[in-house]
Design an enzyme around this catalytic site. Structure first.
Site, PDB file in Angstrom:
ATOM      1  N   LYS A 262      -0.517  -2.185  -1.481  1.00 13.93           N
ATOM      2  CA  LYS A 262      -2.024  -1.948  -1.115  1.00 13.93           C
ATOM      3  C   LYS A 262      -2.062  -2.762   0.471  1.00 13.93           C
ATOM      4  O   LYS A 262      -1.234  -3.362   0.746  1.00 13.93           O
ATOM      5  CB  LYS A 262      -3.037  -2.617  -1.944  1.00 13.93           C
ATOM      6  CG  LYS A 262      -3.196  -1.609  -3.102  1.00 13.93           C
ATOM      7  CD  LYS A 262      -4.397  -1.761  -3.979  1.00 13.93           C
ATOM      8  CE  LYS A 262      -4.549  -0.637  -5.102  1.00 13.93           C
ATOM      9  NZ  LYS A 262      -5.556  -1.083  -6.013  1.00 13.93           N
TER      10      LYS A 262
ATOM     11  N   ARG B  11      -0.244  -3.044 -12.515  1.00 13.34           N
ATOM     12  CA  ARG B  11       0.234  -1.644 -12.387  1.00 13.34           C
ATOM     13  C   ARG B  11       0.728  -1.614 -10.963  1.00 13.34           C
ATOM     14  O   ARG B  11       0.240  -1.897  -9.868  1.00 13.34           O
ATOM     15  CB  ARG B  11      -1.411  -1.027 -12.430  1.00 13.34           C
ATOM     16  CG  ARG B  11      -1.378   0.539 -11.876  1.00 13.34           C
ATOM     17  CD  ARG B  11      -3.070   1.061 -11.606  1.00 13.34           C
ATOM     18  NE  ARG B  11      -2.797   2.368 -11.657  1.00 13.34           N
ATOM     19  CZ  ARG B  11      -2.920   3.039 -10.636  1.00 13.34           C
ATOM     20  NH1 ARG B  11      -2.469   2.350  -9.306  1.00 13.34           N
ATOM     21  NH2 ARG B  11      -2.857   4.448 -10.301  1.00 13.34           N
TER      22      ARG B  11
HETATM   23  N1  HH2 Z   1      -5.503   1.257  -8.006  1.00 15.61           N
HETATM   24  C1  HH2 Z   1      -5.358   2.793  -7.635  1.00 15.61           C
HETATM   25  C2  HH2 Z   1      -5.515   3.480  -8.568  1.00 15.61           C
HETATM   26  N2  HH2 Z   1      -5.977   3.384  -9.886  1.00 15.61           N
HETATM   27  N3  HH2 Z   1      -6.449   1.538 -11.356  1.00 15.61           N
HETATM   28  C3  HH2 Z   1      -6.813   0.470 -11.705  1.00 15.61           C
HETATM   29  N4  HH2 Z   1      -7.057  -0.168 -13.044  1.00 15.61           N
HETATM   30  N5  HH2 Z   1      -6.434  -0.625 -10.879  1.00 15.61           N
HETATM   31  C4  HH2 Z   1      -6.132  -0.396  -9.449  1.00 15.61           C
HETATM   32  O1  HH2 Z   1      -5.949  -1.282  -8.751  1.00 15.61           O
HETATM   33  C5  HH2 Z   1      -5.961   0.902  -9.200  1.00 15.61           C
HETATM   34  C6  HH2 Z   1      -6.176   1.929 -10.328  1.00 15.61           C
HETATM   35  C7  HH2 Z   1      -5.024   3.140  -6.474  1.00 15.61           C
HETATM   36  O2  HH2 Z   1      -3.411   3.086  -6.299  1.00 15.61           O
HETATM   37  P1  HH2 Z   1      -2.750   4.430  -6.115  1.00 15.61           P
HETATM   38  O3  HH2 Z   1      -2.787   5.085  -7.738  1.00 15.61           O
HETATM   39  O4  HH2 Z   1      -1.070   4.119  -5.805  1.00 15.61           O
HETATM   40  O5  HH2 Z   1      -3.322   5.510  -5.228  1.00 15.61           O
HETATM   41  P2  HH2 Z   1      -4.133   6.719  -4.872  1.00 15.61           P
HETATM   42  O6  HH2 Z   1      -5.588   6.121  -5.458  1.00 15.61           O
HETATM   43  O7  HH2 Z   1      -4.386   6.843  -3.676  1.00 15.61           O
HETATM   44  O8  HH2 Z   1      -3.852   7.677  -5.813  1.00 15.61           O
END
Ligand code: HH2
Length: 287
Positions: free
Chosen positions: A231, A265
């Protein structure tokens, strides 16, 4: 003083039973999106996403999290039918091919229901039931696990001007209230996971305060999930671009273990597996 419930020793998701406290669990990220902040477009094709999920399990993932909508700052909303079409085939294939629980990362009841019907045993709701309260009933009916994450604002607006009097207290109070709402809907405590929502309506200092104070969240009596992988706060500290944030991610993972995180995660499962296995041996005493 209020009673502090002790955290469950087992996480339940559908018929899965995952021991907690012995080793840190890794939730591997499977983004079936064109625009996720670090891996957008890499696994948009269902076959590629399924292969990626299987690869993450082979690398040591304990849970897979399948998402069909980016929640990065400024991301556009995805219609429910588009999100459903992205995640359901992937959830369906993965649940028949891997032994670990498959979670669906969604805030829409319609998508959650379709994914649960396709075999998902967890719902990861980054709005903690505020967008779709009906997700609680669906999770209860399916005996699913439920991740409740804190966010200030929405992905469209959240990084405009995040403001708190006391970020740790406010996040803790929010998660406590949402966890109670989930229990009131019939979800037992050992199926509810809480998450401070790193990067969701938070400045660098807010993120650091939450990561330093994970033990304060343990007092809620629920397993804790931390989602810090690659992040932008890691880039804010180091200047590293998104493709080069694994070392910073591992630093947070290790200190997350020390702070009492149960689930991390992450995108980079193999690297995190090695880091948390060593951290677990040092901190939890296992080998
Ligand atoms: N962060 C993201 C998405 N889902 N869910 C939880 N529980 N906690 C988090 O910190 C979290 C999450 C963002 O990361 P990512 O899925 O890689 O990116 P994007 O939202 O751009 O798909």
């Amino acid at each position: 003083m209020t009673d502090t419930p002790s955290a469950p020793t087992v996480l339940k998701a559908g018929s899965h039973r995952i021991p907690l406290g012995e080793r840190t669990l890794l939730m591997g990220i499977v983004n079936v999106t064109p625009d996720s902040f670090s891996d957008g477009g890499e696994h948009l094709d269902a076959d590629a996403a399924v292969a990626h999920g299987e690869h993450l399990v082979a690398e040591g993932a304990d849970i897979l999290d399948v998402g069909g909508e980016s929640t990065r700052p400024g991301a556009p909303e995805v219609p429910a039918d588009v999100e459903t079409d992205r995640v359901v085939p992937v959830v369906e294939a993965l649940t028949s091919r891997v032994d670990v629980p498959v979670s669906v990362d969604t805030s829409k009841a319609q998508v959650a229901e379709a994914a649960l019907d396709a075999g998902a045993t967890m719902v990861n709701d980054v709005t903690a039931l505020t967008a779709s309260p009906g997700i609680a009933k669906l999770a209860a009916e399916h005996d699913a696990g439920l991740v409740l994450m804190h966010m200030q604002g929405t992905p469209r607006t959240m990084q405009a001007d995040p403001t708190y009097d006391d970020v740790v207290r406010e996040v803790r109070t929010f998660l406590s209230e949402r966890a109670q709402q989930a229990q009131d809907a019939g979800i037992p405590r050992d199926r509810i996971v809480v998450d401070p929502g790193i990067g969701f309506g938070k400045t660098l200092q807010h993120n650091l305060a939450l990561l330093r104070n994970l033990p304060a969240l343990r007092a809620l009596g629920h397993p804790i999930l931390v989602g810090h992988s690659r992040k932008s706060f890691i880039g804010d500290i180091t200047g590293a671009p998104v493709d080069d944030r694994v070392p910073g991610t591992l630093a947070v993972s290790t200190l997350g273990v020390a702070g009492g995180a149960d689930i991390l995660r992450v995108h980079d499962v193999a690297e995190n597996r090695q880091a948390v296995d060593v951290a677990d041996a040092l901190i939890r005493g296992g080998t």
